[in-house]
Design an enzyme around this catalytic site. Structure first.
Site, mmCIF file in Angstrom:
data_model
loop_
_atom_site.group_PDB
_atom_site.id
_atom_site.type_symbol
_atom_site.label_atom_id
_atom_site.label_comp_id
_atom_site.label_asym_id
_atom_site.label_seq_id
_atom_site.Cartn_x
_atom_site.Cartn_y
_atom_site.Cartn_z
ATOM 1 C CG HIS A 186 7.751 3.509 1.219
ATOM 2 N ND1 HIS A 186 6.376 3.885 0.971
ATOM 3 C CD2 HIS A 186 7.936 2.659 0.220
ATOM 4 C CE1 HIS A 186 5.949 3.336 0.011
ATOM 5 N NE2 HIS A 186 6.950 2.598 -0.594
ATOM 6 C CD GLU B 147 6.695 -0.016 2.500
ATOM 7 O OE1 GLU B 147 5.286 0.542 2.240
ATOM 8 O OE2 GLU B 147 7.148 -0.764 1.581
ATOM 9 C CD GLU C 273 2.623 -2.414 1.631
ATOM 10 O OE1 GLU C 273 2.048 -1.267 1.448
ATOM 11 O OE2 GLU C 273 3.777 -2.611 1.074
ATOM 12 C CD GLU D 295 11.270 -0.393 -0.473
ATOM 13 O OE1 GLU D 295 10.127 -0.383 0.373
ATOM 14 O OE2 GLU D 295 10.821 -0.754 -1.742
#
Length: 1035
Positions: A477, A441, A304, A474
């Site tokens: 998520h 995550e 990400e 996390e």
């Protein structure tokens, strides 16, 4: 080699802006880029993806400009010299040696006057040229194309100018976003990492469906050497194809002579090789030192936002969801992890093992794919048909228990809250030795910094709070971001705002002893501070470049997103309406993508009260425009008038906006002010609104418990009444309300709406304050002013500000103990108070800290320093030569990461110039100090007068190396820029910062964080100009 060897010939140069102290008075003639762009002309080369259709003559002109950009030496030399002058003052001699000299030639004394005949000929020539141009331009029925004037305008579309691939062929796509004619269905990934050579090979098989007729397949690939590519359409035999690459957009493509038809299925197979990344994104190498002193290597991923393409060719945008089957080879002494449970392991002919993982049961975005090759160990526990495991390097296995316990409890909470069970059979939490972000995550394989996951047996509750917060974020998520994903990065807040909100909300329920409410309040205040700047952005905003994607990861997406969700939840009439709307949102978009409107529509559909306003109408004003409102209160008789305007900190007094918000205003008054049932609500939907209140009411407090995202101005009488009320009885308002009054009045002082004398009048009550939030907020605000005065070398005012702080908080500081403390809130309070006391060189604090450190060193760490006091103790130790050396030795030996990080901050707090140089370069080099810690090092060094001058030179001299390690626009770069510039308050520094970042061009000049830095310097300068005299008279 000892970096402080006395025989070393290397010498750290003092920063020029320390040597040339006169810079604080200098105000050189500098061109303002915002007002005079001609003074610093820039002619970027033509970007072929942005140039679409134009007449032939126009295209030649533009290309001519692009091919013949003005050299630096051909610019207006005088203007450029003025613009860059302050930057040159701050550069090394090597940099100056390479600079072009600027000279000014004397103009000729007179110019010859042209004859009348010459003037007539010139005029006739110009008339002829203009006439021919107009005839050609207005020629009917013709569009200029590559082939000339052939077809009428009405029937012929103008052609696109395509960019060139690396092999010289035309690349078939010109946009930053991928076309939607092809949709990936599944990926089969085979990866073969070699941890000896730090390379890997891969094979990616992508099954796709054709959504619209097309002659091209365009996807992403970066730094991949594609060695073979085949394409299979339907039942046809696979055939070799050529892969085109356009590196500026990290795109690859395959073109076809015949159209692929909508409804067809096809398979693209790509074989490639690549290097393991040496930064913190893509498929990157990491290492650690084991208990025997041996270096152990591993490989992990961080995709990400835009780095899956660096590990395998893919459609690397959030909306292109697919399933994934992953195979990874490894040495027998290693293990592998991925998103799904392991399906089987086979031995390869070369002696390696290949682990194959189950195919993902849900479609997911590429940025959530993850895999690790390492020699980790784990502990596990089953909960709700899911095996939860925590992985670490073997030496730190004993530090994983708390994370497992918190993870299990939080997973159960989210399963119940969302009414959708976590969908995978396993959930791994993995501590990575080298990891830039706090955590990531990845679905089923969450990766963490070691400091964000591992907790020692004797860790303080405050340290446990940090770890639990990250885990809660996390795990949230796994539903908010993974199960339902934003369509594009412009709506990142749907991931991060929700995860941030759920992080605090879940911990208040699951682990109430962590007292997370104080932290949530503090981050909301900091989000307001950032969003008050003109350089801020809307929660949902346009994103069109990699750096813009990176810059979305900021406090607006995270904390402001969480804040408006809190405000919405607090304003809804039904106790469970918010949760019902969230559940509907998750179920409706499960496994797919959503945008902001989808969320508001889901919440609107479950409204239980027809009297309550439409959620979509209310909330769009909070996500579609930047900033937040200032609500001003005025009273006349029994009528209260509320007026809203944009709270905008700007150095331009003429800047006004017409922004309006739909504000659920909450308030209490002196008759009932603390209990939740005291709260009343008024919806302010227009510029102003009124409501009735008994004239006997002495005061009212707007924004009960600070659940709303706005700032309130009470007027002179209102502020006086509230200050008097607190002086009479500190508990007349909740701690959250007292903290919000302190935050708001400092913000209004920065805006120029209240004088600093009014700030002081409110703070008169603070010596009676005992709660954490009001004290920590007041200390933070006063410390900011103290630091600004230090950096301006206002020595007399610095001494008086110290006395002011000690006068108001000294008695509370003296009440603090130096032993173990169990309450998180008390630890937060003690840490802030004693940390400030030691920073201000309060004698008792210094002596207590030195005694604790001496005992700690003499007992080799067995005599513990309470976790919340470690930072203050290490900071004091770092100010002496002997103790700094001891601290550095401890840093290299300690294994517990939270304690190690505090030692690093202590080392960076030194005011010794040579040590500052060493620690900055050690962080950049990454051997003794991990490069992932460099933003922390820079932030800490900048807190001191000596350090902040060094850092600014360091950043200028090493900018290219910094953006090699941290992407342009990333949170790390944002943090570095803010740390280095946020305490500047002079015109000289403003000119330097403007000049340096202007010179970077595509290497960072357009970052939003640069505009924020310039704004902040101007605001600091304005505040100082307005308040220095006041402070001199008042302190």
């Amino acid at each position: 080699m000892d970096p402080f060897d006395n025989h070393s010939t290397e010498r750290a140069n003092l920063p020029r802006n320390m040597i040339e102290n006169s810079m604080f008075e200098e105000e050189p003639d500098v061109v303002d880029l915002a007002k005079d762009s001609s003074a610093f002309p820039t002619f970027p080369a033509l970007d072929p993806d942005e140039a679409v259709y134009e007449p032939r003559s126009s295209r030649l002109l533009v290309r001519g400009l692009g091919e013949n950009d003005l050299d630096d030496d051909e610019e207006d030399c005088e203007s450029s010299a003025r613009l860059l002058g302050m930057s040159f003052m701050n550069r090394s001699a090597a940099h100056r040696a390479n600079s072009s000299p600027y000279t000014r030639q004397a103009p000729p004394r007179s110019c010859p006057r042209p004859s009348a005949r010459t003037m007539v000929v010139c005029v006739l020539f110009l008339v002829i040229v203009c006439s021919m141009t107009m005839v050609l331009y207005f020629l009917p029925g013709c569009t200029f194309t590559r082939m000339g004037c052939r077809k009428p305008n009405k029937t012929s579309p103008m052609e696109t100018i395509l960019p060139l691939s690396t092999n010289g062929e035309l690349f078939p796509w010109v946009e930053y976003r991928l076309p939607h004619s092809i949709s990936p269905l599944s990926y089969d990934l085979t990866l073969n990492p070699d941890l000896d050579s730090m390379t890997f090979t891969g094979r990616t098989v992508i099954s796709m469906s054709v959504l619209h007729n097309t002659k091209r397949i365009v996807l992403h690939g970066a730094n991949l050497n594609i060695t073979k590519a085949t394409f299979k359409l339907g039942d046809e035999a696979a055939r070799d194809v050529t892969v085109l690459e356009y590196k500026p957009r990290q795109q690859i493509a395959v073109t076809f002579p015949e159209e692929l038809k909508a409804g067809q299925y096809c398979v693209l197979t790509l074989e490639y090789s690549a290097d393991l990344s040496h930064t913190y994104d893509g498929f990157y190498n990491s290492s650690y030192t084991d208990k025997d002193g041996n270096k152990r290597v591993l490989a992990a991923t961080q995709f990400e936002p835009l780095s899956a393409r660096k590990a395998f060719p893919c459609f690397d945008e959030p909306s292109f969801k697919a399933t994934f089957l992953i195979k990874i080879s490894r040495k027998p002494s290693y293990m592998t992890l991925s998103n799904m449970p392991k399906a089987n392991t086979t031995q390869l002919p070369n002696g390696l093992m290949q682990d194959e993982f189950e195919r993902t049961t849900f479609n997911m975005s590429t940025y959530l794919v993850a895999f690790i090759v390492a020699d980790f160990t784990s502990i596990s526990q089953n909960v709700s048909d899911t095996l939860v495991s925590v992985y670490s390097v073997p030496e730190k296995k004993e530090h994983t228990d708390y994370a497992l316990d918190a993870g299990v409890k939080l997973l159960e909470f989210y399963n119940n809250f969302c009414e959708i069970n976590y969908p995978f059979k396993k959930l791994d939490l993995v501590a990575i030795p080298d990891f830039l972000a706090g955590a990531m995550e990845n679905w089923g394989l969450i990766t963490f910094r070691e400091t964000s996951l591992l907790v020692g047996k004797q860790s303080s509750p405050l340290e446990k709070q940090v770890v639990a917060s990250v885990i809660a974020h996390e795990l949230a998520h796994q539903w908010f971001g993974n199960l339902v994903t934003m369509r594009w990065w412009n709506d990142l807040w749907l991931n991060e705002g929700f995860a941030t909100y759920m992080q605090y909300m879940s911990l208040q329920t699951v682990l109430p002893k962590l007292e997370i409410g104080n932290l949530f309040l503090a981050v909301r205040f900091r989000a307001l501070d950032k969003d008050a700047l003109n350089s801020s952005h809307a929660v949902s905003t346009e994103v069109n470049s990699p750096s813009q994607v990176e810059e979305m990861f900021d406090s607006v997406s995270y904390e402001k997103g969480a804040s408006i969700l809190l405000m919405l939840n607090a304003s809804l009439p039904g106790e469970h309406q918010f949760r019902k709307g969230i559940i509907q949102y998750l179920k409706q978009f499960s496994g797919s993508n959503a945008d902001t409107n989808d969320l508001w529509n889901s919440l609107t559909e479950v409204e239980v009260s027809p009297q309550h306003q439409n959620v979509s109408e209310m909330m769009r004003s909070w996500t579609s425009q930047k900033g937040f409102p200032l609500v001003t209160v005025s009273r006349q008789g029994d009528q209260v008038t509320l007026t809203q305007e944009h709270f905008l900190l700007t150095s331009d007094n003429a800047t006004h906006t017409s922004s309006l918000w739909n504000i659920p205003v909450t308030y209490v008054n002196d008759s009932c002010s603390v209990a939740p049932e005291c709260r009343q609500v008024f919806n302010l939907m227009t510029k102003s609104g009124t409501f009735k209140m008994a004239e006997s009411v002495k005061w009212l407090k707007i924004n009960y418990r600070n659940t709303g995202f706005y700032i309130v101005h009470y007027g002179d009488e209102g502020w006086t009444a509230l200050g008097d009320a607190l002086s009479d009885n500190v508990n007349v308002l909740t701690p959250e309300d007292r903290a919000s009054l302190i935050h708001n009045i400092f913000a209004l002082s920065r805006l120029g709406r209240v004088s600093f004398l009014q700030v002081n009048n409110l703070l008169n009550y603070i010596s009676n304050e005992t709660e954490t939030s009001p004290v920590t907020e007041a200390l933070l605000q006063l410390s900011n002013i103290y630091q600004l005065l230090c950096k301006r070398q206002e020595h007399s005012l610095v001494a008086r500000m110290k006395n002011y702080i000690m006068h108001h908080f000294g008695s509370l500081m003296e009440k603090q103990t130096w032993g173990e403390e169990e309450s998180v809130s008390n630890q937060e309070l003690r840490s802030a108070l004693l940390g400030t006391a030691c920073d201000l060189k309060e004698e008792n604090c210094i002596q207590q800290a030195k005694a604790l450190f001496k005992s700690y060193v003499e007992t080799n760490g067995t005599s513990r320093i309470p976790g919340d006091l470690q930072q203050a103790v290490f900071n004091v130790a770092a100010q002496s030569n002997e103790d700094w050396e001891s601290l550095r030795d401890l840093y290299t030996r300690v294994t517990f990461d939270a304690e190690k990080r505090k030692m690093l901050r202590g080392l960076a707090s030194t005011q010794d110039a040579w040590r500052i140089v060493w620690i900055l370069h050690a962080g950049l080099k990454g051997d003794i100090i991990q490069t992932q810690e460099l933003p922390l090092v820079i932030s800490t060094v900048c807190s001191g007068f000596t350090g902040y001058l060094f850092v600014w030179d360091f950043i200028q001299e090493n900018w290219d190396r910094l953006i090699e390690k941290f992407p342009v626009g990333s949170f790390a770069i944002q943090s570095i820029i803010k740390s280095a510039t946020s305490q500047f308050s002079t015109q000289a520094h403003l000119d330097q910062v403007k000049s340096f970042f202007s010179s970077l061009k595509e290497r960072g000049s357009q970052m939003r964080s640069v505009q924020e830095a310039l704004e902040t310097i101007r605001l600091n300068q304005r505040w100082m100009d307005k308040n220095l005299v006041t402070l001199q008279n008042w302190l």
